[in-house]
Enzyme design. Structure first.
Site, mmCIF file in Angstrom:
data_model
loop_
_atom_site.group_PDB
_atom_site.id
_atom_site.type_symbol
_atom_site.label_atom_id
_atom_site.label_comp_id
_atom_site.label_asym_id
_atom_site.label_seq_id
_atom_site.Cartn_x
_atom_site.Cartn_y
_atom_site.Cartn_z
ATOM 1 N N LYS A 76 -24.694 -19.502 -4.530
ATOM 2 C CA LYS A 76 -23.808 -20.410 -5.326
ATOM 3 C C LYS A 76 -23.470 -19.833 -6.666
ATOM 4 O O LYS A 76 -23.332 -20.549 -7.725
ATOM 5 C CB LYS A 76 -24.782 -21.699 -5.752
ATOM 6 C CG LYS A 76 -25.330 -22.503 -4.613
ATOM 7 C CD LYS A 76 -24.599 -22.499 -3.238
ATOM 8 C CE LYS A 76 -23.202 -23.279 -3.557
ATOM 9 N NZ LYS A 76 -22.419 -23.438 -2.166
ATOM 10 N N HIS A 137 -26.494 -12.070 0.282
ATOM 11 C CA HIS A 137 -27.554 -12.458 -0.834
ATOM 12 C C HIS A 137 -28.753 -11.819 -1.236
ATOM 13 O O HIS A 137 -29.478 -12.095 -2.159
ATOM 14 C CB HIS A 137 -27.903 -13.894 -0.672
ATOM 15 C CG HIS A 137 -26.626 -15.031 -0.570
ATOM 16 N ND1 HIS A 137 -25.942 -14.900 -1.842
ATOM 17 C CD2 HIS A 137 -26.620 -16.047 0.083
ATOM 18 C CE1 HIS A 137 -25.077 -16.063 -1.477
ATOM 19 N NE2 HIS A 137 -25.480 -16.707 -0.303
#
Length: 327
Positions: A76, A137
């Site tokens: 995010k 990630h």
């Protein structure tokens, strides 16, 4: 704010990698509940169990190529945008802006996560032609060693922690059917470092320090700076990727076209990005629309109290002290 219960945390000794299967190893890692899904602690980072399994597999088997580019992010923090920008920049000679893959495919379908290839086996990356754009990630310290050995380019984008937290909280509650975490509980856990791919600040610092030590190999971008000046950010990204805009391209407004095509406004208005699912797993449904919530800088003020903001600012300031990194 609610504190995590001591009974929810199990802290056995982390096993040494052996001939056991990766799934067996994951089952022996320290685990903790509290978010919609439990996380396991692997080499000082909290990971979703199925991600930990894939990361172990990648560490053992992934073969990087010298011309690979790794797009790395904390969750995010502008991942979808970075994927769209990097793909458009590096493929601008192949596709016309009026008939572009981003107009018909979600950015996450165009560039899958290395550790979470949507609907594909991990071996799919071996079949991709060079030069490859790969996303992750993973913290820097968990990347397969072949990435460093081959000197692959890494582009990292970091975001203001309060906005990243709020975005992650919304995302987690939206994709988990029948499960949610209240804001106070999630915030307390984030501040403790208990978060997917967290602690958040350690993730940032690893890439930041590497970008200082090897600026030719790691480009460290800040989401807020990119939002404030997207055209110059796109030019900087293109240069780092080894494909700078020519004088004719700049005069012709190509950087501006890249920004327009990859903008939140453009991508969030495309039906292909707002209807349907990327994939699902048991009670977790990754809706395409979940990746286009707001993207606003400073949206945290609409969800968090000033006291919460000050607390997180203090934690981050302490964690980053002496590093030169400011968010």
């Amino acid at each position: 704010m609610a504190q995590a219960k001591e009974s929810e945390t199990k802290m056995p000794t982390e096993p040494v990698i052996s001939s056991e299967s990766h799934l067996d190893l994951v089952s022996k890692l320290p685990t903790r509940e509290g978010l919609p899904l439990s996380l396991v602690l692997y080499k000082n980072y909290w990971l979703l169990p199925h991600h930990a399994d894939k990361i172990m597999l990648l560490q053992d088997s992934f073969n990087a190529r010298p011309d690979d580019t790794i797009l790395a992010t904390n969750p995010k923090c502008g991942t979808t945008w970075l994927k769209a920008l990097a793909f458009t920049i590096t493929n601008r000679s192949r596709y016309d802006f009026s008939n572009h893959p981003l107009l018909t495919s979600h950015p996450h379908e165009i560039i899958s996560f290395l550790e979470v290839p949507l609907g594909k086996e991990l071996t799919y990356v071996e079949k991709l032609p060079s030069p490859r754009l790969l996303a992750t990630h993973m913290p820097l310290s968990l990347l397969p060693k072949s990435v460093a050995n081959h000197g692959c380019r890494i582009v990292y984008i970091c975001r203001e922690p309060k906005d990243a937290f709020v975005s992650g909280w919304h995302f987690g509650n939206e994709i988990h059917i029948g499960r949610s975490t209240d804001l106070d509980t999630a915030f307390n856990m984030f501040c403790e470092g208990y978060w997917p791919n967290g602690p958040f600040w350690d993730h940032c610092l690893e890439y930041w320090k590497e970008s200082i030590a090897r600026p030719d190999r790691v480009l460290f971008l800040k989401y807020e700076e990119m939002m404030a000046d997207p055209v110059n950010s796109v030019k900087r990204l293109a240069t780092f990727l080894g494909d700078p805009f020519t004088g004719d391209e700049e005069e012709g407004g190509v950087p501006e076209e890249v920004v327009r095509l990859c903008s939140f406004k453009m991508l969030s208005e495309l039906q292909t990005n707002m209807i349907g699912e990327l994939h699902r797993r048991e009670n977790v449904v990754f809706k395409k629309s979940a990746y286009f919530r707001r993207g606003k800088v400073g949206d945290w003020v609409n969800h968090m109290s000033e006291e919460m903001g000050r607390k997180l600012d203090y934690i981050v300031e302490e964690k980053f002290k002496g590093s030169g990194l400011l968010l």
